[in-house]
Enzyme design. Structure first.
Site, PDB file in Angstrom:
ATOM      1  N   LYS A  95       0.823  -1.215   0.000  1.00 27.56           N
ATOM      2  CA  LYS A  95       0.000   0.000   0.000  1.00 27.56           C
ATOM      3  C   LYS A  95       0.858   1.267   0.000  1.00 27.56           C
ATOM      4  O   LYS A  95       0.362   2.341  -0.317  1.00 27.56           O
ATOM      5  CB  LYS A  95      -0.960  -0.007   1.183  1.00 27.56           C
ATOM      6  CG  LYS A  95      -2.031  -1.083   1.025  1.00 27.56           C
ATOM      7  CD  LYS A  95      -3.067  -1.039   2.111  1.00 27.56           C
ATOM      8  CE  LYS A  95      -4.179  -2.046   1.860  1.00 27.56           C
ATOM      9  NZ  LYS A  95      -3.766  -3.426   2.235  1.00 27.56           N
TER      10      LYS A  95
HETATM   11  C1  LIG Z   1      -4.549  -4.517   1.677  1.00 27.23           C
HETATM   12  C2  LIG Z   1      -3.836  -5.820   1.675  1.00 27.23           C
HETATM   13  C3  LIG Z   1      -4.241  -6.897   0.840  1.00 27.23           C
HETATM   14  C4  LIG Z   1      -5.467  -6.822  -0.033  1.00 27.23           C
HETATM   15  O1  LIG Z   1      -5.318  -5.953  -1.122  1.00 27.23           O
HETATM   16  P1  LIG Z   1      -6.582  -5.462  -1.972  1.00 27.23           P
HETATM   17  O2  LIG Z   1      -6.059  -4.481  -2.926  1.00 27.23           O
HETATM   18  O3  LIG Z   1      -7.536  -4.859  -0.967  1.00 27.23           O
HETATM   19  O4  LIG Z   1      -7.179  -6.661  -2.605  1.00 27.23           O
HETATM   20  C5  LIG Z   1      -3.475  -8.048   0.838  1.00 27.23           C
HETATM   21  N1  LIG Z   1      -2.385  -8.183   1.642  1.00 27.23           N
HETATM   22  C6  LIG Z   1      -1.985  -7.185   2.467  1.00 27.23           C
HETATM   23  C7  LIG Z   1      -0.802  -7.394   3.325  1.00 27.23           C
HETATM   24  C8  LIG Z   1      -2.684  -5.977   2.508  1.00 27.23           C
HETATM   25  O5  LIG Z   1      -2.277  -5.003   3.327  1.00 27.23           O
END
Ligand SMILES: *Cc1c(COP(=O)(O)O)cnc(C)c1O
Length: 439
Positions: free
Chosen positions: A107
């Site tokens: 993210k």
């Molecule tokens: C947010 C997150 C996900 C999921 O990602 P999406 O884009 O919401 O499908 C998977 N793994 C981790 C570690 C995350 O922080």
């Protein structure tokens, strides 16, 4: 580039509007009107380009009309000041390590990019109001967004998180920052936090008095830049297997999914010409998407808690984007993406076995991706799973599984040293609203 709403019940928006609002006025999600296909030449030379150079080409295809080239280049280079290596885990299976950024989760890419795009528009437009970013988090999103936006002028971030339900490590990454970041400790659950944020976006009085936006993956500037690393993954895979042509690689990409923002960005990359054979969406017990693939009917359910908690989502917000990309054809979607689901026990076994056989430590989210490739890869295919977070972010869970200590990286330890600053609020909307209005 103009952006339309998936509900198609409101006028098109500019990039600036789409980023500043998050959600369209008809509550749909913004989609770029056109997906530009990258020229063949780009794919011919991709192996000679750096990650930033690749990302800049992809960024121009999306944002080139709306952000001056020089500024866009700076945004891209600034965002990607860390590497995203592709690591071979075992025969035919590779991990795209997305955890080398400041908060050790993928993210960071979207959050850093979005903060800089928003800052660009705020700087350009003197009359731009202060933008208030509201974000509900169970851990990962809050830390990436808070760190991505820290110190960016013209923006204030409110991170709402459930009191007592976020680990100390996670909490420290957004409660110790200060400056333009306010951590709000809500006496309730993650769902209560999410409800407060959603109610705020729908509240007329608040929206008249303040500019509010979301930094979740519904925001186009957060989810589109995630396309960058799919191209880079492909270019790295080619250097592992130089004798194969792009098509001969039969690349399969497996994405551990929650709100489905990450995989949607991958689908965009393919539409831009990236030669990916197919996708796998890996889920934990929250298997709404797999049920949709199997039945053609989408039935959201309340989320259940698992050890891969960033994927505990019962109604993935980007599902409507996938529907829109494939003209609502279940057949087309099922042709492109297959699904998989894993219980906590299976995730634990996956982490243990992968460590034993390959000496590679997975986190619980990446483990779903690894397992789905191990079970679903066909002869002749090359599989890449997205390792979405560093295992140390889930140290307690991982240590319980492997029976060994997990080393906490320096970057995480730094946060733990700071002093916690937070505002405590109840879970009623009126209290939250009054707090915001008094700011
Ligand atoms: C947010 C997150 C996900 C999921 O990602 P999406 O884009 O919401 O499908 C998977 N793994 C981790 C570690 C995350 O922080």
């Amino acid at each position: 580039m103009k952006y339309y709403s998936t509900n198609k019940n409101t006028s098109e928006a500019t990039l600036e509007e789409a980023v500043s609002k998050g959600l369209a006025d008809d509550n749909g999600l913004f989609m770029p009107k056109k997906i530009n296909v990258l020229p063949k030449r780009f794919f011919d030379i991709i192996g000679t380009l750096s990650f930033q150079e690749i990302a800049f080409e992809v960024a121009k295809a999306f944002f080139g009309d709306d952000i001056e080239e020089k500024a866009l280049k700076k945004i891209v280079y600034d965002t990607l000041n860390f590497d995203i290596p592709l690591v071979k885990v075992e025969k035919d299976i590779y991990a795209l390590e997305l955890f080398h950024g400041p908060t050790l989760a993928f993210k960071d890419v979207g959050a850093r990019f979005m903060s800089r795009v928003l800052a660009y528009f705020i700087k350009k437009n003197e009359n731009h109001k202060l933008v208030n970013v509201l974000v509900a988090t169970s851990g990962d999103t809050g830390s990436a967004v808070a760190n991505g936006f820290l110190g960016v002028e013209g923006i204030h971030v409110y991170v709402l998180y459930p009191k007592g339900l976020v680990s100390r490590i996670q909490e420290s990454k957004f409660t110790t920052l200060g400056k333009n970041i306010t951590a709000i400790e809500v006496d309730g659950t993650f769902d209560d936090c999410q409800r407060l944020v959603k109610s705020a976006f729908l509240d007329q009085e608040l929206n008249e008095k303040m500019q509010l936006t979301s930094a979740n993956s519904i925001n186009v500037a957060r989810f589109l830049p995630q396309a960058f690393y799919y191209f880079y993954a492909f270019s790295q895979l080619r250097s592992y297997r130089p004798k194969f042509s792009a098509e001969e690689l039969e690349t399969v990409i497996c994405v551990p999914s929650g709100n489905f923002g990450n995989i949607t960005a991958g689908l965009f990359a393919k539409k831009m010409g990236l030669p990916i054979k197919r996708f796998i969406a890996a889920n934990n017990r929250n298997d709404i998407f797999l049920n949709y693939l199997n039945t053609g009917v989408y039935t959201p359910k309340p989320s259940v808690a698992t050890i891969a908690n960033a994927m505990d989502v019962g109604d993935p917000s980007n599902f409507v984007r996938i529907l829109d990309l494939f003209d609502h054809s279940h057949e087309a979607i099922a042709d492109e993406i297959s699904g998989a689901r894993y219980t906590d026990e299976e995730i634990g076994e996956g982490i243990k076995n992968c460590l034993k056989e390959n000496d590679y430590l997975l986190d619980p989210h990446g483990a779903c991706g690894y397992l789905a490739l191990k079970n679903g890869l066909k002869e002749g295919e090359n599989g890449i799973f997205l390792e979405t977070a560093h295992p140390a972010k889930f140290a307690e869970t991982v240590e319980d599984i492997i029976g060994e200590k997990v080393e906490i990286p320096q970057k995480l330890q730094e946060f733990m040293k700071g002093t916690k600053q937070s505002v405590e609020l109840g879970k009623d909307f009126e209290g939250f609203k009054n707090y915001l209005l008094e700011k």
